[in-house]
Design a protein around this motif. Structure first.
Motif, short mmCIF file in Angstrom:
data_model
loop_
_atom_site.label_atom_id
_atom_site.label_comp_id
_atom_site.label_asym_id
_atom_site.label_seq_id
_atom_site.Cartn_x
_atom_site.Cartn_y
_atom_site.Cartn_z
N ILE A 144 21.14 -1.62 -4.74
CA ILE A 144 20.22 -0.75 -3.75
C ILE A 144 19.96 -1.67 -2.44
N PRO A 145 19.68 -0.98 -1.37
CA PRO A 145 19.21 -1.68 0.12
C PRO A 145 17.72 -2.06 -0.31
N VAL A 146 17.65 -3.50 0.32
CA VAL A 146 16.17 -3.84 0.33
C VAL A 146 15.05 -2.89 0.59
N SER A 147 15.34 -1.87 1.73
CA SER A 147 14.37 -0.99 2.12
C SER A 147 14.10 -0.09 0.94
N THR A 148 15.12 0.40 0.28
CA THR A 148 15.00 1.27 -0.57
C THR A 148 14.05 0.83 -2.09
N MET A 149 14.19 -0.62 -2.21
CA MET A 149 13.77 -1.27 -3.12
C MET A 149 12.27 -1.40 -2.81
N VAL A 150 11.82 -1.75 -1.63
CA VAL A 150 10.64 -1.88 -1.16
C VAL A 150 9.94 -0.46 -1.17
N MET A 151 10.63 0.50 -0.76
CA MET A 151 9.79 1.79 -1.01
C MET A 151 9.58 2.13 -2.33
N GLY A 152 10.15 1.68 -3.26
CA GLY A 152 10.05 2.18 -4.59
C GLY A 152 8.92 1.14 -5.12
N LEU A 153 8.81 0.09 -4.61
CA LEU A 153 7.76 -0.97 -5.04
C LEU A 153 6.43 -0.31 -4.36
N LEU A 154 6.28 0.09 -3.46
CA LEU A 154 5.15 0.56 -2.39
C LEU A 154 4.74 2.05 -3.34
N GLU A 155 5.68 2.87 -3.50
CA GLU A 155 5.54 4.18 -4.22
C GLU A 155 5.07 3.80 -5.73
N ALA A 156 5.37 3.04 -6.35
CA ALA A 156 4.68 2.54 -7.76
C ALA A 156 3.42 2.07 -7.54
N GLN A 157 3.01 1.74 -6.38
CA GLN A 157 1.29 1.05 -6.36
C GLN A 157 0.64 2.25 -5.80
N ARG A 158 1.26 3.34 -5.54
CA ARG A 158 0.24 4.59 -5.13
C ARG A 158 -1.09 4.97 -5.88
N PRO A 159 -0.86 4.86 -7.11
CA PRO A 159 -2.18 5.03 -8.01
C PRO A 159 -3.21 3.90 -7.61
N VAL A 160 -2.63 2.75 -7.53
CA VAL A 160 -3.81 1.82 -7.25
C VAL A 160 -4.41 2.00 -5.74
N VAL A 161 -3.50 2.28 -4.60
CA VAL A 161 -4.05 2.34 -3.44
C VAL A 161 -5.02 3.66 -3.36
N GLU A 162 -4.61 4.67 -4.30
CA GLU A 162 -5.65 5.83 -4.15
C GLU A 162 -6.88 5.57 -4.80
N PHE A 197 -5.35 1.22 -13.63
CA PHE A 197 -4.34 0.88 -14.80
C PHE A 197 -4.06 2.17 -15.34
N GLU A 198 -4.86 3.22 -15.43
CA GLU A 198 -4.34 4.32 -15.89
C GLU A 198 -3.20 4.88 -15.29
N GLY A 199 -3.53 4.93 -13.81
CA GLY A 199 -2.45 5.44 -12.94
C GLY A 199 -0.87 4.78 -13.10
N LEU A 200 -1.08 3.38 -13.25
CA LEU A 200 0.17 2.49 -13.37
C LEU A 200 0.60 2.91 -14.93
N GLY A 201 -0.16 3.05 -15.71
CA GLY A 201 0.45 3.38 -17.04
C GLY A 201 1.23 4.76 -17.29
N LYS A 202 0.57 5.63 -16.39
CA LYS A 202 1.11 6.97 -16.42
C LYS A 202 2.61 7.07 -15.54
N SER A 203 2.54 6.35 -14.57
CA SER A 203 3.86 6.02 -13.63
C SER A 203 4.75 5.49 -14.34
N LEU A 204 4.42 4.41 -15.36
CA LEU A 204 5.53 3.88 -16.33
C LEU A 204 6.00 4.87 -17.08
N ARG A 205 5.22 5.55 -17.84
CA ARG A 205 5.54 6.54 -18.98
C ARG A 205 6.40 7.83 -18.27
N ASP A 206 6.38 8.00 -17.04
CA ASP A 206 7.10 9.14 -16.52
C ASP A 206 8.29 8.85 -16.06
#
Length: 82
Positions: A28-46, A73-82
């Motif tokens: 995948i393009p680097v920009s797509t991967m970075v977006m995925g990393l950022l999106e995965a961090q959304r629960p932490v940022v919220e 941590f709850e948000g990260l766990g949920k995103s990993l399960r989904d």
């Protein structure tokens, strides 16, 4: 659907190389991967935003920090399960 926004981002050359190598493995393009990393961090940022708002409102910092870590941590766990 909301329009995507661009963000100028400056990173070190060695970190960019690292991101490129990981993106290559994922084909995948680097920009797509970075977006995925950022999106995965959304629960932490919220959770972080909520903590800042609660502290600003005069809440007890220790309780707020405990809630922040629990929510993050709850948000990260949920995103990993989904």
């Amino acid at each position: 659907m909301a329009v995507q926004k661009r963000l100028a981002l400056t990173i070190s050359p060695d970190y960019l190389d690292l991101l490129k190598k990981v993106a290559e493995y994922q084909k995948i393009p680097v920009s797509t991967m970075v977006m995925g990393l950022l999106e995965a961090q959304r629960p932490v940022v919220e959770a972080m935003l909520k903590a800042f708002e609660d502290i600003e409102a005069g809440g007890e910092k220790e309780k707020i920090l405990n809630a922040f870590f629990a929510d993050a941590f709850e948000g990260l766990g949920k995103s990993l399960r989904d």
